[in-house]
Design an enzyme around this catalytic site. Sequence first.
Site, PDB file in Angstrom:
ATOM      1  N   VAL A  66     128.871  32.423 -26.519  1.00  0.00           N
ATOM      2  CA  VAL A  66     128.775  32.466 -27.988  1.00  0.00           C
ATOM      3  C   VAL A  66     130.089  32.829 -28.669  1.00  0.00           C
ATOM      4  CG1 VAL A  66     126.292  32.907 -28.169  1.00  0.00           C
ATOM      5  CG2 VAL A  66     127.882  34.858 -27.964  1.00  0.00           C
ATOM      6  N   TYR A 174     129.277  49.300 -29.985  1.00  0.00           N
ATOM      7  CA  TYR A 174     127.949  48.676 -30.091  1.00  0.00           C
ATOM      8  C   TYR A 174     127.356  48.939 -31.485  1.00  0.00           C
ATOM      9  CZ  TYR A 174     123.153  47.321 -28.873  1.00  0.00           C
ATOM     10  OH  TYR A 174     121.926  46.699 -28.836  1.00  0.00           O
ATOM     11  N   LYS A 178     126.593  46.128 -34.504  1.00  0.00           N
ATOM     12  CA  LYS A 178     125.252  45.892 -35.038  1.00  0.00           C
ATOM     13  C   LYS A 178     125.189  46.171 -36.543  1.00  0.00           C
ATOM     14  CE  LYS A 178     123.476  44.589 -31.112  1.00  0.00           C
ATOM     15  NZ  LYS A 178     123.084  43.181 -30.937  1.00  0.00           N
ATOM     16  N   ILE A 207     113.876  48.794 -26.159  1.00  0.00           N
ATOM     17  CA  ILE A 207     112.867  47.832 -25.696  1.00  0.00           C
ATOM     18  C   ILE A 207     113.029  47.633 -24.179  1.00  0.00           C
ATOM     19  CG2 ILE A 207     111.843  45.567 -26.122  1.00  0.00           C
ATOM     20  CD1 ILE A 207     112.111  47.316 -28.674  1.00  0.00           C
TER      21      ILE A 207
HETATM   22  N1  LIG Z   1     116.762  45.840 -25.243  1.00  0.00           N
HETATM   23  C1  LIG Z   1     116.918  46.662 -26.260  1.00  0.00           C
HETATM   24  O1  LIG Z   1     116.475  47.818 -26.249  1.00  0.00           O
HETATM   25  C2  LIG Z   1     117.655  46.197 -27.498  1.00  0.00           C
HETATM   26  C3  LIG Z   1     117.592  47.011 -28.629  1.00  0.00           C
HETATM   27  C4  LIG Z   1     118.242  46.609 -29.785  1.00  0.00           C
HETATM   28  C5  LIG Z   1     118.944  45.421 -29.807  1.00  0.00           C
HETATM   29  N2  LIG Z   1     119.015  44.660 -28.675  1.00  0.00           N
HETATM   30  C6  LIG Z   1     119.795  43.429 -28.762  1.00  0.00           C
HETATM   31  O2  LIG Z   1     118.991  42.332 -28.433  1.00  0.00           O
HETATM   32  C7  LIG Z   1     119.798  41.281 -27.907  1.00  0.00           C
HETATM   33  C8  LIG Z   1     119.197  40.812 -26.580  1.00  0.00           C
HETATM   34  O3  LIG Z   1     119.249  41.895 -25.657  1.00  0.00           O
HETATM   35  P1  LIG Z   1     118.255  42.007 -24.398  1.00  0.00           P
HETATM   36  O4  LIG Z   1     117.720  43.375 -24.388  1.00  0.00           O
HETATM   37  O5  LIG Z   1     117.342  40.854 -24.402  1.00  0.00           O
HETATM   38  O6  LIG Z   1     119.325  41.907 -23.218  1.00  0.00           O
HETATM   39  P2  LIG Z   1     119.382  40.941 -21.940  1.00  0.00           P
HETATM   40  O7  LIG Z   1     120.561  41.385 -21.170  1.00  0.00           O
HETATM   41  O8  LIG Z   1     118.057  40.898 -21.291  1.00  0.00           O
HETATM   42  O9  LIG Z   1     119.658  39.487 -22.568  1.00  0.00           O
HETATM   43  C9  LIG Z   1     120.879  39.149 -23.179  1.00  0.00           C
HETATM   44  C10 LIG Z   1     121.181  37.683 -22.887  1.00  0.00           C
HETATM   45  O10 LIG Z   1     122.399  37.350 -23.596  1.00  0.00           O
HETATM   46  C11 LIG Z   1     123.205  36.560 -22.707  1.00  0.00           C
HETATM   47  N3  LIG Z   1     124.619  36.682 -23.085  1.00  0.00           N
HETATM   48  C12 LIG Z   1     125.412  37.772 -23.008  1.00  0.00           C
HETATM   49  N4  LIG Z   1     126.656  37.481 -23.405  1.00  0.00           N
HETATM   50  C13 LIG Z   1     126.654  36.176 -23.779  1.00  0.00           C
HETATM   51  C14 LIG Z   1     127.633  35.288 -24.287  1.00  0.00           C
HETATM   52  N5  LIG Z   1     128.904  35.696 -24.493  1.00  0.00           N
HETATM   53  N6  LIG Z   1     127.275  34.007 -24.566  1.00  0.00           N
HETATM   54  C15 LIG Z   1     126.015  33.579 -24.339  1.00  0.00           C
HETATM   55  N7  LIG Z   1     125.042  34.363 -23.842  1.00  0.00           N
HETATM   56  C16 LIG Z   1     125.354  35.655 -23.569  1.00  0.00           C
HETATM   57  C17 LIG Z   1     122.923  37.127 -21.319  1.00  0.00           C
HETATM   58  O11 LIG Z   1     123.287  36.224 -20.289  1.00  0.00           O
HETATM   59  C18 LIG Z   1     121.425  37.402 -21.400  1.00  0.00           C
HETATM   60  O12 LIG Z   1     120.666  36.296 -20.968  1.00  0.00           O
HETATM   61  C19 LIG Z   1     121.197  41.860 -27.787  1.00  0.00           C
HETATM   62  O13 LIG Z   1     121.968  41.486 -28.917  1.00  0.00           O
HETATM   63  C20 LIG Z   1     120.950  43.346 -27.798  1.00  0.00           C
HETATM   64  O14 LIG Z   1     122.074  44.058 -28.255  1.00  0.00           O
HETATM   65  C21 LIG Z   1     118.380  45.007 -27.518  1.00  0.00           C
END
Ligand SMILES: NC(=O)c1ccc[n+]([C@@H]2O[C@H](COP(=O)([O-])OP(=O)(O)OC[C@H]3O[C@@H](n4cnc5c(N)ncnc54)[C@H](O)[C@@H]3O)[C@@H](O)[C@H]2O)c1
Length: 269
Positions: A66, A174, A178, A207
Amino acid sequence: MDSKLKGRVAVITGGASGLGRASAERFAAEGADLVLADLNARAGEETAAAIAAETGRQVEFVALDVTDEDQTEALMRHAVDAFGRLDVVLAAAGVSSAGYVSGQVTVRIDDPETNYLINKPAADWRRVLDINLTGVMLTARAAAQAMIGLGNGGSIISIASVAGRVPLPGAAEYCVSKAGVIMLTQVLARELADHGIRVNAIGPGFIETPMTAGIRQDPEGLEMVMAMTPLQRFGQPSEIASTALFLASDESSYFTGQTLFPSGGINVG
Ligand SMILES: NC(=O)c1ccc[n+]([C@@H]2O[C@H](COP(=O)([O-])OP(=O)(O)OC[C@H]3O[C@@H](n4cnc5c(N)ncnc54)[C@H](O)[C@@H]3O)[C@@H](O)[C@H]2O)c1
């Protein structure tokens, strides 16, 4: 099953894992055809095939980073060429820290020696901002350009975090990335309103995805999350997918520029 997205086409970055994957499953179950995009091609291909088999929808996969402008633009072109429309774009790709690789268990983030900003390499800051903020901007911009070309409006959704509102020691880059997504959402909402494009964000709490595996395995990490979270549990990916579905569908037709916080109450004061 309902069909809140029947006939719609959605692109989801980060669709190979966690919140992106859970949202993809829900969108397809609600009738959408999908283009999933992710850095992890193997998991992305597997996810796309599994969702297509489960739901009978058409689900394509595109490998991308991305942070690459050309690749985000090619992704949207792929969706328009394949389906002739583009209704929803969910920017869910992201990292928790510079060294995070999805699926690998991360170490504690709040060690002052290594994680406080005064001790952290500037390169770490740049990497997280590049993926979490610039990556979302490039995805949203390419989405908007494609949607304007098609002339049917659309819904752009980004995954921010409750960390965009709540300062977490050891996670400065981070939190700032955000907070940036939350403001980006507001500015884009105003810039794109005349085109019928709504722009909203989701600010999850903690999550159960691979991203929080390290915290969940660490007794001190667990204690920190429970102390912060009035509902006293981690959220499920399906609970974020519900929020994404709401923002993607006509149910949220009067929402734009908003960040919804499915956070278990973390940021209520
Ligand atoms: N899990 C939580 O508690 C939580 C809380 C708040 C926000 N988030 C946000 O939600 C989003 C998804 O997180 P998640 O928990 O599903 O994590 P995850 O690691 O399960 O999934 C993230 C996905 O993004 C992909 N990715 C990472 N860098 C990339 C890049 N440069 N280009 C393309 N793809 C890329 C990874 O390969 C992975 O498949 C993130 O932005 C994270 O910051 C997660």
